[in-house]
Design a protein around this motif. Sequence first.
Motif, PDB file in Angstrom:
ATOM      1  N   LYS A   1      14.153 -12.341   1.960  1.00 59.79           N
ATOM      2  CA  LYS A   1      15.085 -13.034   2.157  1.00 59.79           C
ATOM      3  C   LYS A   1      15.117 -14.795   2.102  1.00 59.79           C
ATOM      4  N   GLY A   2      13.592 -14.933   1.639  1.00 60.53           N
ATOM      5  CA  GLY A   2      13.457 -16.372   1.413  1.00 60.53           C
ATOM      6  C   GLY A   2      13.145 -17.085   2.849  1.00 60.53           C
ATOM      7  N   ASP A   3      12.889 -16.165   3.793  1.00 55.77           N
ATOM      8  CA  ASP A   3      12.410 -16.976   5.079  1.00 55.77           C
ATOM      9  C   ASP A   3      10.833 -16.813   5.257  1.00 55.77           C
ATOM     10  N   THR A   4      10.264 -17.474   5.955  1.00 59.39           N
ATOM     11  CA  THR A   4       8.787 -17.784   6.061  1.00 59.39           C
ATOM     12  C   THR A   4       8.267 -17.210   7.458  1.00 59.39           C
ATOM     13  N   LEU A   5       7.087 -16.880   7.543  1.00 56.85           N
ATOM     14  CA  LEU A   5       6.415 -16.959   8.804  1.00 56.85           C
ATOM     15  C   LEU A   5       6.324 -18.218   9.370  1.00 56.85           C
ATOM     16  N   PRO A   6       6.756 -18.073  10.886  1.00 67.15           N
ATOM     17  CA  PRO A   6       6.983 -19.624  11.598  1.00 67.15           C
ATOM     18  C   PRO A   6       5.693 -20.641  11.570  1.00 67.15           C
ATOM     19  N   ALA A   7       4.546 -20.078  11.311  1.00 65.64           N
ATOM     20  CA  ALA A   7       3.632 -21.088  11.029  1.00 65.64           C
ATOM     21  C   ALA A   7       2.513 -20.886   9.971  1.00 65.64           C
ATOM     22  N   LEU A   8       2.065 -21.775   9.242  1.00 67.25           N
ATOM     23  CA  LEU A   8       1.391 -21.591   8.049  1.00 67.25           C
ATOM     24  C   LEU A   8      -0.100 -20.866   8.423  1.00 67.25           C
ATOM     25  N   LEU A   9      -0.644 -19.944   7.621  1.00 66.13           N
ATOM     26  CA  LEU A   9      -1.844 -19.142   7.908  1.00 66.13           C
ATOM     27  C   LEU A   9      -2.690 -19.883   7.335  1.00 66.13           C
ATOM     28  N   LYS A  10      -4.098 -19.942   7.768  1.00 63.69           N
ATOM     29  CA  LYS A  10      -5.280 -20.472   7.328  1.00 63.69           C
ATOM     30  C   LYS A  10      -6.178 -19.404   7.245  1.00 63.69           C
ATOM     31  N   SER A  11      -7.157 -19.635   6.189  1.00 68.79           N
ATOM     32  CA  SER A  11      -8.232 -18.805   6.150  1.00 68.79           C
ATOM     33  C   SER A  11      -9.264 -19.663   5.277  1.00 68.79           C
ATOM     34  N   GLN A  12     -10.896 -19.443   5.418  1.00 74.11           N
ATOM     35  CA  GLN A  12     -11.688 -20.032   4.833  1.00 74.11           C
ATOM     36  C   GLN A  12     -12.604 -18.997   3.567  1.00 74.11           C
ATOM     37  N   GLY A  13     -13.117 -19.797   2.837  1.00 74.45           N
ATOM     38  CA  GLY A  13     -13.807 -18.709   1.715  1.00 74.45           C
ATOM     39  C   GLY A  13     -14.886 -19.849   1.253  1.00 74.45           C
ATOM     40  N   GLU A  14     -16.153 -19.013   0.783  1.00 77.33           N
ATOM     41  CA  GLU A  14     -17.219 -19.863   0.253  1.00 77.33           C
ATOM     42  C   GLU A  14     -17.698 -19.177  -0.844  1.00 77.33           C
ATOM     43  N   ALA A  15     -18.247 -19.986  -1.825  1.00 69.53           N
ATOM     44  CA  ALA A  15     -18.944 -19.191  -2.991  1.00 69.53           C
ATOM     45  C   ALA A  15     -19.975 -20.016  -3.674  1.00 69.53           C
ATOM     46  N   LEU A  16     -20.685 -19.482  -4.543  1.00 66.38           N
ATOM     47  CA  LEU A  16     -21.800 -20.199  -5.199  1.00 66.38           C
ATOM     48  C   LEU A  16     -21.424 -19.977  -6.667  1.00 66.38           C
ATOM     49  N   ASP A  17     -21.732 -20.884  -7.370  1.00 67.09           N
ATOM     50  CA  ASP A  17     -21.594 -20.677  -9.038  1.00 67.09           C
ATOM     51  C   ASP A  17     -22.541 -21.708  -9.720  1.00 67.09           C
TER      52      ASP A  17
END
Length: 259
Positions: free
Chosen positions: A136-152
């Motif tokens: 419907k175009g509505d969003t969850l009430p708060a932004l969700l955060k996650s972390q990630g790391e990588a080597l290249d």
Amino acid sequence: MGLRENAAAAAGRTLDTDELLDELEAERSTPAPDPMADYEPGDGDPEMVPVHIAWLRVRKEVRAIAKGEQYNGGGTRFNFRGVDTVVNTFGPVTLKHGINVFPVDVDATYRDTTTSKGNKMRECTVTVSWMVMGPKGDTLPALLKSQGEALDSADKGTAKAQSVALRVLLLNGGLTPTHDRDPDADRHERGADPIRPAVSYVDEVCDPRTSTGRLRQIHHELKTTRQLGALVTNEVGEEEPIGDLVVRLGKERAAGGAE
């Protein structure tokens, strides 16, 4: 000009200030029309439910993702759930239920590092803020955060780290189990820590930069492991009990003001 003003003008009069303010307030308080109010899902479109209901339906359908991939290199082996596996599982289901996941902010840090074989690599660590939007175009009430790391070794570190952050978001936000055996089902006795050999202390003891406080600590470690009498080669190439070596050099440095 509002309807009341038009009526007043037709009658040959104007609205006073209070009436104008009332008119403006009424216009501001009128809610904006819902763009989805008259929408009717077509064939294959998701049902128009709130975002939290749509996300719950995604979770019910995904159920679990097993650790079906294995890393085996450098003497290390473990099972894991890869980015492609997780995205390939969640992708069709979120599409079915009208869930969109958008990255809205990416905070990245970088540092240069090397592998155990001496190859130069670039490490990227990201914190990503995500917006989860429903059909419907509505969003969850708060932004969700996650972390990630990588080597290249080239220019793909940031993209890899963001992919890992997406995997973390989907697995954690979906409370996605593995259905693996519970690690608490096995019990292992912790073995004794290996004893550090006396000879491994010699370079540190003979180093003039080693403080007298550290020498006292070394003497205590050797005493605890009953190695004070172990013969080692001292700074002049002669054999000497390591306990005597530590005490002698400690006294010399204390007399010389070295701390």
